[in-house]
Motif scaffolding. Structure first.
Motif, PDB file in Angstrom:
ATOM      1  N   LYS A  78       9.829  -9.636   3.176  1.00 16.95           N
ATOM      2  CA  LYS A  78       9.263  -8.924   3.159  1.00 16.95           C
ATOM      3  C   LYS A  78      10.023  -7.206   3.220  1.00 16.95           C
ATOM      4  O   LYS A  78       9.865  -6.712   2.788  1.00 16.95           O
ATOM      5  CB  LYS A  78       8.242  -9.019   4.368  1.00 16.95           C
ATOM      6  CG  LYS A  78       8.033  -7.811   5.087  1.00 16.95           C
ATOM      7  CD  LYS A  78       7.017  -8.523   5.923  1.00 16.95           C
ATOM      8  CE  LYS A  78       6.903  -6.722   6.531  1.00 16.95           C
ATOM      9  NZ  LYS A  78       6.933  -6.681   8.513  1.00 16.95           N
ATOM     10  N   GLN A 115      12.356  -0.203  -3.556  1.00 18.46           N
ATOM     11  CA  GLN A 115      11.111   0.782  -3.829  1.00 18.46           C
ATOM     12  C   GLN A 115      11.288  -0.020  -5.522  1.00 18.46           C
ATOM     13  O   GLN A 115       9.816  -0.054  -6.532  1.00 18.46           O
ATOM     14  CB  GLN A 115      11.233   2.189  -4.434  1.00 18.46           C
ATOM     15  CG  GLN A 115      10.653   2.488  -2.818  1.00 18.46           C
ATOM     16  CD  GLN A 115       9.404   2.521  -2.373  1.00 18.46           C
ATOM     17  OE1 GLN A 115       8.382   2.357  -2.349  1.00 18.46           O
ATOM     18  NE2 GLN A 115       9.607   1.828  -1.149  1.00 18.46           N
ATOM     19  N   ILE A 127       1.927  -5.231   2.565  1.00 13.68           N
ATOM     20  CA  ILE A 127       3.202  -6.244   1.479  1.00 13.68           C
ATOM     21  C   ILE A 127       2.462  -7.540   1.885  1.00 13.68           C
ATOM     22  O   ILE A 127       2.652  -8.065   3.330  1.00 13.68           O
ATOM     23  CB  ILE A 127       4.449  -6.483   1.925  1.00 13.68           C
ATOM     24  CG1 ILE A 127       5.369  -4.305   1.459  1.00 13.68           C
ATOM     25  CG2 ILE A 127       5.340  -7.530   1.429  1.00 13.68           C
ATOM     26  CD1 ILE A 127       6.570  -4.775   1.739  1.00 13.68           C
ATOM     27  N   GLN A 144       8.382  -4.887  -7.102  1.00 13.16           N
ATOM     28  CA  GLN A 144       6.729  -5.206  -6.048  1.00 13.16           C
ATOM     29  C   GLN A 144       6.184  -6.066  -6.322  1.00 13.16           C
ATOM     30  O   GLN A 144       5.471  -6.990  -5.138  1.00 13.16           O
ATOM     31  CB  GLN A 144       6.143  -4.909  -7.640  1.00 13.16           C
ATOM     32  CG  GLN A 144       6.489  -3.166  -8.180  1.00 13.16           C
ATOM     33  CD  GLN A 144       5.943  -1.569  -7.103  1.00 13.16           C
ATOM     34  OE1 GLN A 144       4.917  -2.160  -6.465  1.00 13.16           O
ATOM     35  NE2 GLN A 144       7.155  -1.582  -7.108  1.00 13.16           N
ATOM     36  N   ASN A 145       7.080  -7.649  -7.003  1.00 11.34           N
ATOM     37  CA  ASN A 145       6.405  -9.147  -6.643  1.00 11.34           C
ATOM     38  C   ASN A 145       7.836 -10.282  -6.924  1.00 11.34           C
ATOM     39  O   ASN A 145       8.542 -10.538  -7.250  1.00 11.34           O
ATOM     40  CB  ASN A 145       5.340  -9.558  -8.131  1.00 11.34           C
ATOM     41  CG  ASN A 145       4.259  -8.370  -8.228  1.00 11.34           C
ATOM     42  OD1 ASN A 145       3.307  -8.745  -7.199  1.00 11.34           O
ATOM     43  ND2 ASN A 145       4.486  -7.790  -9.426  1.00 11.34           N
ATOM     44  N   ILE A 155      11.284  -6.494  -0.081  1.00 11.02           N
ATOM     45  CA  ILE A 155       9.639  -5.368  -0.696  1.00 11.02           C
ATOM     46  C   ILE A 155      10.483  -4.068  -0.013  1.00 11.02           C
ATOM     47  O   ILE A 155      10.560  -2.697  -0.805  1.00 11.02           O
ATOM     48  CB  ILE A 155       8.848  -6.050  -1.173  1.00 11.02           C
ATOM     49  CG1 ILE A 155       8.681  -6.907  -2.107  1.00 11.02           C
ATOM     50  CG2 ILE A 155       7.769  -4.605  -0.951  1.00 11.02           C
ATOM     51  CD1 ILE A 155       7.586  -7.542  -1.655  1.00 11.02           C
ATOM     52  N   ALA A 156      10.226  -4.341   0.805  1.00 10.13           N
ATOM     53  CA  ALA A 156      10.052  -3.072   2.286  1.00 10.13           C
ATOM     54  C   ALA A 156      11.622  -1.666   1.990  1.00 10.13           C
ATOM     55  O   ALA A 156      11.337  -0.504   1.711  1.00 10.13           O
ATOM     56  CB  ALA A 156      10.628  -3.720   3.861  1.00 10.13           C
ATOM     57  N   THR A 180       3.722  -9.467  -2.591  1.00  7.24           N
ATOM     58  CA  THR A 180       3.378  -8.751  -3.634  1.00  7.24           C
ATOM     59  C   THR A 180       3.666  -7.532  -2.847  1.00  7.24           C
ATOM     60  O   THR A 180       2.491  -6.780  -1.485  1.00  7.24           O
ATOM     61  CB  THR A 180       2.031  -8.551  -4.104  1.00  7.24           C
ATOM     62  OG1 THR A 180       1.991  -7.511  -5.053  1.00  7.24           O
ATOM     63  CG2 THR A 180       1.270  -8.614  -3.460  1.00  7.24           C
ATOM     64  N   ARG A 181       3.564  -6.038  -3.107  1.00  2.00           N
ATOM     65  CA  ARG A 181       3.281  -4.989  -2.216  1.00  2.00           C
ATOM     66  C   ARG A 181       2.686  -4.680  -1.751  1.00  2.00           C
ATOM     67  O   ARG A 181       2.627  -3.571  -0.936  1.00  2.00           O
ATOM     68  CB  ARG A 181       4.461  -3.631  -3.014  1.00  2.00           C
ATOM     69  CG  ARG A 181       3.980  -2.017  -2.355  1.00  2.00           C
ATOM     70  CD  ARG A 181       5.696  -1.491  -3.178  1.00  2.00           C
ATOM     71  NE  ARG A 181       6.703  -1.820  -3.340  1.00  2.00           N
ATOM     72  CZ  ARG A 181       8.019  -2.105  -2.691  1.00  2.00           C
ATOM     73  NH1 ARG A 181       7.513  -1.047  -1.230  1.00  2.00           N
ATOM     74  NH2 ARG A 181       9.262  -2.328  -2.793  1.00  2.00           N
ATOM     75  N   ASP A 182       1.702  -4.378  -2.823  1.00  2.00           N
ATOM     76  CA  ASP A 182      -0.117  -3.792  -2.396  1.00  2.00           C
ATOM     77  C   ASP A 182      -0.782  -5.140  -2.586  1.00  2.00           C
ATOM     78  O   ASP A 182      -1.899  -5.016  -3.003  1.00  2.00           O
ATOM     79  CB  ASP A 182      -0.129  -2.930  -2.653  1.00  2.00           C
ATOM     80  CG  ASP A 182       0.262  -1.814  -2.966  1.00  2.00           C
ATOM     81  OD1 ASP A 182       0.953  -1.474  -1.871  1.00  2.00           O
ATOM     82  OD2 ASP A 182       1.328  -1.013  -4.397  1.00  2.00           O
TER      83      ASP A 182
END
Length: 336
Positions: free
Chosen positions: A122, A129, A3, A132-133, A125-126, A169-171
């Protein structure tokens, strides 16, 4: 990939006040403003630009090339001095950016809020699920609430205007948000405030005539006597604690991203961490923009190629009330 911050944006209104302009307004010599206040110039918005406009302009830059429909949450983290009283700017920002699938809300902790906003994004998002953004976006027009004729507000003469945003973002292939540390000393809750406009002193002819709608310091000497012994120590504490939680030490810092303060405080903070000035972004051409400073510093760091893969940056700020906050970011972007 973890993240992290995928992209940032900034926007500054075209109006500029130089140290020479401020010298005329304040009676403080130009060289004192440059050397002690650490301010060469700052941006100032006119009557046609408001906090939401500044935030939206920065948000557009941060999501350039990104489908706004992919944004799940919009969080405003900027100045509490906004277009209207008792009004949320987040829905307007969501609407104007076309982020129709996002829900929007605000968090506000005056100048300390960006490191806190990074932690909130953070953690959201953690824990969820479906997210994503998240777009963090802030604006500031606090130059408007300074009374330059009031010597009690002297330390706030660097207040300036602008907008900034960070897409979390997650990734993220650009960076990873690591750990944070936050410290509040509520004994300072009554020191800095805009006296009128709230429920205690509702707006009236009297409050306007007495200039009570500008930010003020209740007793500058009392605040100084209590704040000076703890301020740098608390900055140092949250930075070291956030680094320790992230598995690092101050020796690992490649770049410090602090709020804009007077130059002596900036140098004292660097000395406490044993960092040279080239390892920090100091906004002497922009001034202090509430909670926006560390995010703006990160944007400039990317533009100037100051970060390489594996580098550690620390966003750190403090807000009257008084809260100190730091969040560690590990850079993963392209090598410069």
């Amino acid at each position: 990939m973890g993240i992290g911050i995928k992209a940032t944006g900034v926007f500054f209104p075209p109006g500029i006040e130089t140290a020479a302009d401020l010298a005329v307004k304040t009676g403080i010599p130009e060289q004192v403003i440059i050397e002690k206040f650490g301010l060469v110039q700052k941006h100032v918005a006119d009557d046609g630009l408001h906090v939401s406009d500044l935030a939206i302009a920065a948000g557009r830059q941060a999501i350039k090339g990104i489908d706004p429909l992919s944004i799940d949450v919009v969080i405003y983290f900027g100045s509490p001095h906004k277009d209207y009283y008792v009004w949320s700017s987040a829905p307007k920002i969501q609407h104007e950016l076309g982020a129709k699938n996002a829900y929007a809300f605000e968090i506000m902790n005056v100048s300390s809020c960006f490191p806190i906003a990074l932690k909130v994004a953070k953690d959201m998002i953690a824990s969820d699920q479906s997210i994503q953004n998240i777009l963090l976006v802030g604006g500031c027009k606090e130059s408007q609430i300074i009374d330059y004729a009031n010597p009690r507000s002297r330390f706030m003469f660097n207040f300036a205007d602008g907008g900034t945003a960070a897409l979390v973002t997650r990734d993220s292939s650009q960076s990873e948000i690591l750990e944070s540390a936050i410290l509040t000393d509520g004994s300072f809750h009554d020191d800095v405030r805009t006296p009128a406009g709230g429920s205690k002193h509702f707006a009236s002819h009297e409050t306007v005539e007495k200039s009570l709608h500008y930010i003020d310091v209740k007793d500058p000497q009392s605040m100084k006597d209590r704040l000076d012994p703890v301020s740098i120590a608390n900055f140092d504490h949250v930075i070291r604690e956030a680094l320790q939680r992230s598995g690092y030490t101050p020796q690992d810092i490649k770049l410090l991203l602090p709020l804009h303060t007077k130059r002596s405080m900036f140098k004292e903070l660097l000395q406490s961490l044993e960092l040279p000035e080239e390892k920090a972004v100091y906004l002497n051409h922009h001034g202090h923009m509430s909670s926006l400073d560390p995010c703006i510093g990160l944007h400039f760091a990317q533009e100037r190629g100051l970060l390489n893969p594996g580098d550690i940056a620390v966003a750190v700020s403090a807000g009257t009330g008084y809260t100190w906050a730091a969040t560690v970011v590990k850079w993963e972007g392209e090598k410069r």
